[in-house]
Design an enzyme around this catalytic site. Sequence first.
Site, PDB file in Angstrom:
ATOM      1  N   HIS A   1       0.908  -1.296  -0.026  1.00 16.74           N
ATOM      2  CA  HIS A   1      -0.057   0.007   0.155  1.00 16.74           C
ATOM      3  C   HIS A   1       0.952   1.193   0.107  1.00 16.74           C
ATOM      4  O   HIS A   1       1.839   1.211   0.612  1.00 16.74           O
ATOM      5  CB  HIS A   1      -0.941  -0.078   1.095  1.00 16.74           C
TER       6      HIS A   1
ATOM      7  N   LYS B   1     -13.026   5.140   7.782  1.00 19.19           N
ATOM      8  CA  LYS B   1     -13.283   6.446   6.520  1.00 19.19           C
ATOM      9  C   LYS B   1     -14.769   6.765   6.475  1.00 19.19           C
ATOM     10  O   LYS B   1     -15.202   7.804   6.515  1.00 19.19           O
ATOM     11  CB  LYS B   1     -12.602   6.331   5.489  1.00 19.19           C
TER      12      LYS B   1
END
Length: 953
Positions: A157, A601
């Site tokens: 990532h 999120k």
Amino acid sequence: MAKQPNSLARTARSANDKDAPLKEDIRLLGRLLGDVLRDQEGEAVFQVVETIRQTAVRFRRESDAQSGADLNKLLKKLTRDQTISVVRAFSYFSHLANIAEDQHHNRRRRAHLLAGSTPQQGSIAYALGKLDEAGVSGATVRGFFKEALISPVLTAHPTEVQRKSILDAEREIAQLLAERDRQLTPKELAQNTELLHACVATLWQTRMLRYSKLTVADEIENALSYYRITFLRELPGLYDDIESEIATQFPQRHDRARHALPPFVQMGSWIGGDRDGNPNVNAGTMRHALTRQSTAILDFYLEEVHTLGAELSISTLLIGVSPELQALADASPDQSEHRTDEPYRRALIGLYARLAATARTLGAAHVLRQEVGPAAPYASAGEFTQDLQILVDSLNAHHGAMLARRRLATLKRASEIFGFHLATLDMRQSSDVHERVLAELFARAKVEPDYANLEEQAKVELLLTELSKPRPLHSPYIAYSTETDSELEILRAAREIRQRYGDRAIRNYIISHTETVSDLLEVLLLQKETGLLRIEWNDKGDRVTNAELELMVIPLFETIPDLRCAADIMASLMSLPPVRALIARKGNLQEVMLGYSDSNKDGGFLTSNWELYKAETGLVDVFDNANVKLRLFHGRGGTVGRGGGPSYEAILAQPAGTVNGQIRLTEQGEIIASKFSNPEIGRRNLELLVAATLEASLTPQSTEGRRAKKLAAFESVMEELSERAYKAYRNLVYETPGFTDYFFASTPIAEIAELNIGSRPASRKSTRRIEDLRAIPWGFSWGQCRLLLPGWYGFGNAVSSWLDDSDDAKERNKRVATLRAMFKEWPFFATLLSNMDMVLSKTDLAVASRYAQLVADRKLRNSIFKRIVDEHERVAACLTVITGAKDRLAGNPLLARSIKNRFAYLDPLNHLQVELIKRHRAAAMEGRKIDERVRRGIHLSINGIAAGLRNTG
């Protein structure tokens, strides 16, 4: 150069102050960095950096307002080139401090072991002792390992900000620091210091950042470096330790070899197989990933077999060998008369020749040492393991058991763990892609013209019907879209890879954004189309008579709505007879993946954790009712704001019934470097995973009614708090006009997107919507500006409003008492608060206010920042009320000291980052040419701040 303290003096001081060696190492590395700076950049630059350092330390440690003003003045006066030098200096200091801290952790652990201290929490010895005290038998423990699977899965990532060259230099510095703990002569100590000086100079002269975009191939190579550093040797060594600890805690009269552990810890990887949102991953990258993985493990085997050939110089003139070993020797291409009485060497030369042939067959470009003669390649890794077992058995039967326990037993263990594939490569794709591919296949085959717009029930019926038909939908004589061709080719490549490298090479297919049962059935049908699913039905077509599914289809539930539907979706799926037949063929085991990042999120820290908890308990009930074993795959991020935090505590805090010896979890971004770039640290982190899984699986759970009633009451309170926290978080992030503009202006998100730190784009779509932004750069950006908002926002509002809703003081006190009981008695809530405590300790509102100044709209800036500050104060106050601790990290003084010491060196980086961002954005606004050195300075500061905060991705 100043005189260095010798090892004896260092040991004497450490007896009185356990952290004295750490302080000495940091001072030494800081001094060497200063020497390098003076030598490379000149005395004037050194004096600037030193003045800034002293002022920043004074400001941070003494909270001196004048020092703060002096620091601001110093930083604003810097020229562009001075700014770059200062950023580099403080960035490298953060890296060097990390090395010193890791070495100190190793030092303290060895000190405990040497002192014969009580086993530490997180160790295998501690876990076994705890289970023994709870009445768990040795047979139960041994049975656990027979059925267990623990799999750390490395993912690439875009928060891994270190280059491999930097990691290599830092590893050498770590080794040299470790040497200083030995009793060195004055000459050896001076040589050690000289080498350290050279390594620091190498760091200074090595480019910290990549100036070209990282490719998937680069990410694969980066991951492989951790195998060479840590996994290939430390993982087999951990197995040996576990066997010894079991034998000590639960002694038996039987031969130890009868209780050898199976390969229950197996490595996984997403690098090269995860194509969700990454257009750079395809069938070619999958094939490349397995070729490189296979080459890496075969290189290791070849080197070890070669070394064993030198070590096992045993002569049949002195000792006998087994007939099987003699047969191996006779089959060897080695016919040298000098080794006619050395069958182990001859056998190993034969093994080497077969491995070399295998490596070439599996795609290795070259073999370092030429084999003596030709030999047939191994058909499977199992054949290689069997040959090694022959050597082990022969040694054990002829007074050579001690010789087998050296390199040979470790190599055999490695062959069982890593095979010829090294790590299982997971495949991942988004559900909407599968829908598009099948919609095209259905339409071109004249089966269904508009599959995508069918109702869910109609989709399920159509998919089940197609699964029962022997003919494929795809025709080699029809032209399809590029996407369809690519997706089908990827699945065909998976089948080839399994045939080439073994079944463990690829065995999981993860579906992102799983929202319906049809999302799972679609992948089953695509496997049928490509030969990965072979299914036979009775003549009526209503019952499966035989089935073989090569890739387990794994749903990934990520957002809050998806998590809430997880149990119902799995219940519906497992109620379908053909699916149950396929699960039965997989040993009545089904995996479900939970995504921590997107849920955070989407709904904020508190709600994300709570919805994950509820999803897990709901899945446990559904799987128990279906009599299917559940394996959870935890998609944890690096930061607390993305489901990160200490793995040991996280596993122990899982709801009852969710572990059961089966767990997979992601290791992401710079967390991989933090955990596994040092072999000792890496071994300890692997041990933590095993110990936590062992404890969570076997510790007896109280079923006493009163306790169950109390847990239900705690869960009821959490539900109420979660609803309030969700509203507060959503109101700020998604419902406040201008918040998106505030976020993009007040954090370095735009500059992070420019960094060449990953092959995946920062956003799923070309928009500025928060919804489309990936969770990783979202969390990373908040860390850079020292707010770390995703790790705490909403908690204070939830708790304070819940307490304020009480009718009177008595009721309020009762609610406070409930929260305190939850903290003391409920591991889930205690871990939640512990992680939030750590995040708050790294948050700095004064620094964050400087970033807020980047927002041009004063009214918007003041309004949103005030809301953030107010909530931060509420969170801190509520945390104190519940835990009773006024200071952050009161229960972890070592981490508290570490963070406090680091902040003085992070402050200048943050202040300079803000100044550089101002210059960079101003040039863009005015249409001037972008100054590449300014841009580079911003990226260097991002690197340094990430290193200083450590778990920031």
